[in-house]
Design a protein around this motif. Structure first.
Motif, PDB file in Angstrom:
ATOM      1  N   ALA A  44       0.843  -1.200   0.000  1.00 32.01           N
ATOM      2  CA  ALA A  44       0.000   0.000   0.000  1.00 32.01           C
ATOM      3  C   ALA A  44       0.877   1.249   0.000  1.00 32.01           C
ATOM      4  CB  ALA A  44      -0.919   0.018   1.215  1.00 32.01           C
ATOM      5  N   VAL A  45       0.315   2.325  -0.534  1.00 28.75           N
ATOM      6  CA  VAL A  45       0.996   3.622  -0.557  1.00 28.75           C
ATOM      7  C   VAL A  45      -0.026   4.692  -0.175  1.00 28.75           C
ATOM      8  CG1 VAL A  45       2.226   5.318  -1.964  1.00 28.75           C
ATOM      9  CG2 VAL A  45       2.558   2.876  -2.404  1.00 28.75           C
ATOM     10  N   VAL A  46       0.314   5.501   0.814  1.00 32.22           N
ATOM     11  CA  VAL A  46      -0.489   6.666   1.169  1.00 32.22           C
ATOM     12  C   VAL A  46       0.319   7.889   0.755  1.00 32.22           C
ATOM     13  CG1 VAL A  46      -1.476   8.029   3.058  1.00 32.22           C
ATOM     14  CG2 VAL A  46      -1.642   5.535   3.105  1.00 32.22           C
ATOM     15  N   ILE A  47      -0.294   8.770  -0.021  1.00 33.27           N
ATOM     16  CA  ILE A  47       0.385   9.982  -0.478  1.00 33.27           C
ATOM     17  C   ILE A  47      -0.309  11.193   0.131  1.00 33.27           C
ATOM     18  CG2 ILE A  47       1.046  11.398  -2.458  1.00 33.27           C
ATOM     19  CD1 ILE A  47       0.975   8.852  -4.158  1.00 33.27           C
ATOM     20  N   ASP A  48       0.482  12.040   0.789  1.00 33.97           N
ATOM     21  CA  ASP A  48      -0.009  13.284   1.371  1.00 33.97           C
ATOM     22  C   ASP A  48       0.483  14.436   0.493  1.00 33.97           C
ATOM     23  OD1 ASP A  48      -0.647  15.545   2.807  1.00 33.97           O
ATOM     24  OD2 ASP A  48       0.122  14.786   4.709  1.00 33.97           O
ATOM     25  N   ASN A  49      -0.428  14.988  -0.294  1.00 33.87           N
ATOM     26  CA  ASN A  49      -0.118  16.094  -1.192  1.00 33.87           C
ATOM     27  C   ASN A  49      -0.860  17.363  -0.756  1.00 33.87           C
ATOM     28  OD1 ASN A  49       1.257  17.028  -3.557  1.00 33.87           O
ATOM     29  ND2 ASN A  49      -0.672  16.988  -4.675  1.00 33.87           N
ATOM     30  N   PHE A  73       8.243   2.470 -13.565  1.00 36.11           N
ATOM     31  CA  PHE A  73       7.549   1.190 -13.422  1.00 36.11           C
ATOM     32  C   PHE A  73       6.070   1.450 -13.130  1.00 36.11           C
ATOM     33  CE2 PHE A  73       6.080  -2.429 -10.858  1.00 36.11           C
ATOM     34  CZ  PHE A  73       6.376  -3.473 -11.724  1.00 36.11           C
ATOM     35  N   VAL A  74       5.813   2.441 -12.289  1.00 37.19           N
ATOM     36  CA  VAL A  74       4.438   2.819 -11.950  1.00 37.19           C
ATOM     37  C   VAL A  74       4.415   4.316 -11.612  1.00 37.19           C
ATOM     38  CG1 VAL A  74       4.599   2.264  -9.485  1.00 37.19           C
ATOM     39  CG2 VAL A  74       2.389   2.160 -10.607  1.00 37.19           C
ATOM     40  N   ILE A  75       3.278   4.959 -11.919  1.00 35.72           N
ATOM     41  CA  ILE A  75       3.061   6.366 -11.582  1.00 35.72           C
ATOM     42  C   ILE A  75       1.767   6.457 -10.778  1.00 35.72           C
ATOM     43  CG2 ILE A  75       2.665   8.694 -12.465  1.00 35.72           C
ATOM     44  CD1 ILE A  75       4.068   7.784 -15.070  1.00 35.72           C
ATOM     45  N   LEU A  76       1.850   7.065  -9.592  1.00 36.95           N
ATOM     46  CA  LEU A  76       0.684   7.226  -8.734  1.00 36.95           C
ATOM     47  C   LEU A  76       0.365   8.709  -8.606  1.00 36.95           C
ATOM     48  CD1 LEU A  76       1.722   4.705  -5.926  1.00 36.95           C
ATOM     49  CD2 LEU A  76       0.253   4.286  -7.906  1.00 36.95           C
ATOM     50  N   LYS A  77      -0.835   9.086  -9.020  1.00 39.71           N
ATOM     51  CA  LYS A  77      -1.237  10.500  -9.005  1.00 39.71           C
ATOM     52  C   LYS A  77      -1.850  10.872  -7.664  1.00 39.71           C
ATOM     53  CE  LYS A  77      -4.198  13.905 -11.243  1.00 39.71           C
ATOM     54  NZ  LYS A  77      -5.210  14.139 -12.272  1.00 39.71           N
ATOM     55  N   ALA A  78      -1.458  12.038  -7.171  1.00 35.99           N
ATOM     56  CA  ALA A  78      -2.047  12.622  -5.971  1.00 35.99           C
ATOM     57  C   ALA A  78      -2.630  13.967  -6.364  1.00 35.99           C
ATOM     58  CB  ALA A  78      -1.004  12.790  -4.883  1.00 35.99           C
ATOM     59  N   PRO A  79      -3.957  14.111  -6.337  1.00 34.97           N
ATOM     60  CA  PRO A  79      -4.568  15.394  -6.693  1.00 34.97           C
ATOM     61  C   PRO A  79      -4.123  16.517  -5.754  1.00 34.97           C
ATOM     62  CG  PRO A  79      -6.207  13.641  -6.606  1.00 34.97           C
ATOM     63  CD  PRO A  79      -4.946  13.097  -6.016  1.00 34.97           C
ATOM     64  N   ALA A  80      -4.302  17.743  -6.195  1.00 40.97           N
ATOM     65  CA  ALA A  80      -3.951  18.921  -5.401  1.00 40.97           C
ATOM     66  C   ALA A  80      -4.674  18.898  -4.065  1.00 40.97           C
ATOM     67  CB  ALA A  80      -4.326  20.182  -6.172  1.00 40.97           C
ATOM     68  N   ASN A  81      -3.985  19.332  -3.020  1.00 41.61           N
ATOM     69  CA  ASN A  81      -4.556  19.472  -1.674  1.00 41.61           C
ATOM     70  C   ASN A  81      -5.249  18.208  -1.182  1.00 41.61           C
ATOM     71  OD1 ASN A  81      -3.869  22.304  -1.459  1.00 41.61           O
ATOM     72  ND2 ASN A  81      -5.468  22.638  -2.984  1.00 41.61           N
ATOM     73  N   ALA A  82      -4.692  17.035  -1.512  1.00 37.75           N
ATOM     74  CA  ALA A  82      -5.354  15.775  -1.165  1.00 37.75           C
ATOM     75  C   ALA A  82      -4.395  14.798  -0.500  1.00 37.75           C
ATOM     76  CB  ALA A  82      -5.947  15.130  -2.416  1.00 37.75           C
ATOM     77  N   LYS A  83      -4.996  13.861   0.217  1.00 33.94           N
ATOM     78  CA  LYS A  83      -4.278  12.729   0.803  1.00 33.94           C
ATOM     79  C   LYS A  83      -5.073  11.494   0.411  1.00 33.94           C
ATOM     80  CE  LYS A  83      -2.364  11.156   5.186  1.00 33.94           C
ATOM     81  NZ  LYS A  83      -2.221  11.462   6.631  1.00 33.94           N
ATOM     82  N   LEU A  84      -4.399  10.504  -0.190  1.00 37.71           N
ATOM     83  CA  LEU A  84      -5.111   9.322  -0.640  1.00 37.71           C
ATOM     84  C   LEU A  84      -4.257   8.081  -0.509  1.00 37.71           C
ATOM     85  CD1 LEU A  84      -5.200   8.949  -4.458  1.00 37.71           C
ATOM     86  CD2 LEU A  84      -3.809  10.673  -3.365  1.00 37.71           C
ATOM     87  N   GLN A  85      -4.910   6.919  -0.630  1.00 34.97           N
ATOM     88  CA  GLN A  85      -4.229   5.637  -0.483  1.00 34.97           C
ATOM     89  C   GLN A  85      -4.440   4.775  -1.715  1.00 34.97           C
ATOM     90  OE1 GLN A  85      -4.718   3.409   3.197  1.00 34.97           O
ATOM     91  NE2 GLN A  85      -4.849   1.498   2.050  1.00 34.97           N
ATOM     92  N   TYR A  86      -3.356   4.105  -2.125  1.00 35.07           N
ATOM     93  CA  TYR A  86      -3.400   3.072  -3.155  1.00 35.07           C
ATOM     94  C   TYR A  86      -3.086   1.758  -2.464  1.00 35.07           C
ATOM     95  CZ  TYR A  86      -3.076   6.685  -6.780  1.00 35.07           C
ATOM     96  OH  TYR A  86      -3.299   7.761  -7.596  1.00 35.07           O
TER      97      TYR A  86
END
Length: 124
Positions: A44-49, A73-86
């Motif tokens: 899992a990956v959590v991105i805080d943007n 190998f992979v690109i994970l997008k994090a929208p503006a002002n967002a925190k999300l998990q893959y």
């Protein structure tokens, strides 16, 4: 840039990696960070943007990249002002992993987001 690793005492023997990238400054070249060496699975990956007003892209590579020309190998997008998990089931296997947060999708682009961006990466 800072990277910390914490061994998790649990049945799967997972590690939680914190990958934090601060803005290097206007015109300063961005260099990718070695996230983990040796074969491992990304669970899992959590991105805080939340500190950026534009989308950021976490690009993961399996060999030391030249930013802007090496195919991620992979690109994970994090929208503006967002925190999300893959989440990846049963896990995405990588021989090695190198990463960088960039402001351009795809292969091209070498610009870093202007605010600090953080990823929490659960690996086994």
């Amino acid at each position: 840039m800072a990277l910390t690793s914490t061994l998790q005492n649990n049945p799967v023997g997972a590690s939680l990696l914190k990958f934090e990238q601060a803005y290097p400054g206007k015109g300063v070249a961005l260099t990718p960070t070695t996230i983990k060496t040796g074969t491992h699975r990304v669970i899992a990956v959590v991105i805080d943007n939340t500190q950026n007003t534009a989308s950021s892209y976490l690009k993961l590579y399996v060999s030391a990249p030249t930013l802007g020309t090496t195919d991620p190998f992979v690109i994970l997008k994090a929208p503006a002002n967002a925190k999300l998990q893959y989440t990846f089931d049963p896990g995405m296997e990588l021989a090695h992993s190198y990463g960088a947060f960039l402001t351009t999708p795809g292969i091209t682009g070498t610009g870093a987001p202007e605010g600090t961006t953080t990823a929490y990466i659960l690996t086994s």
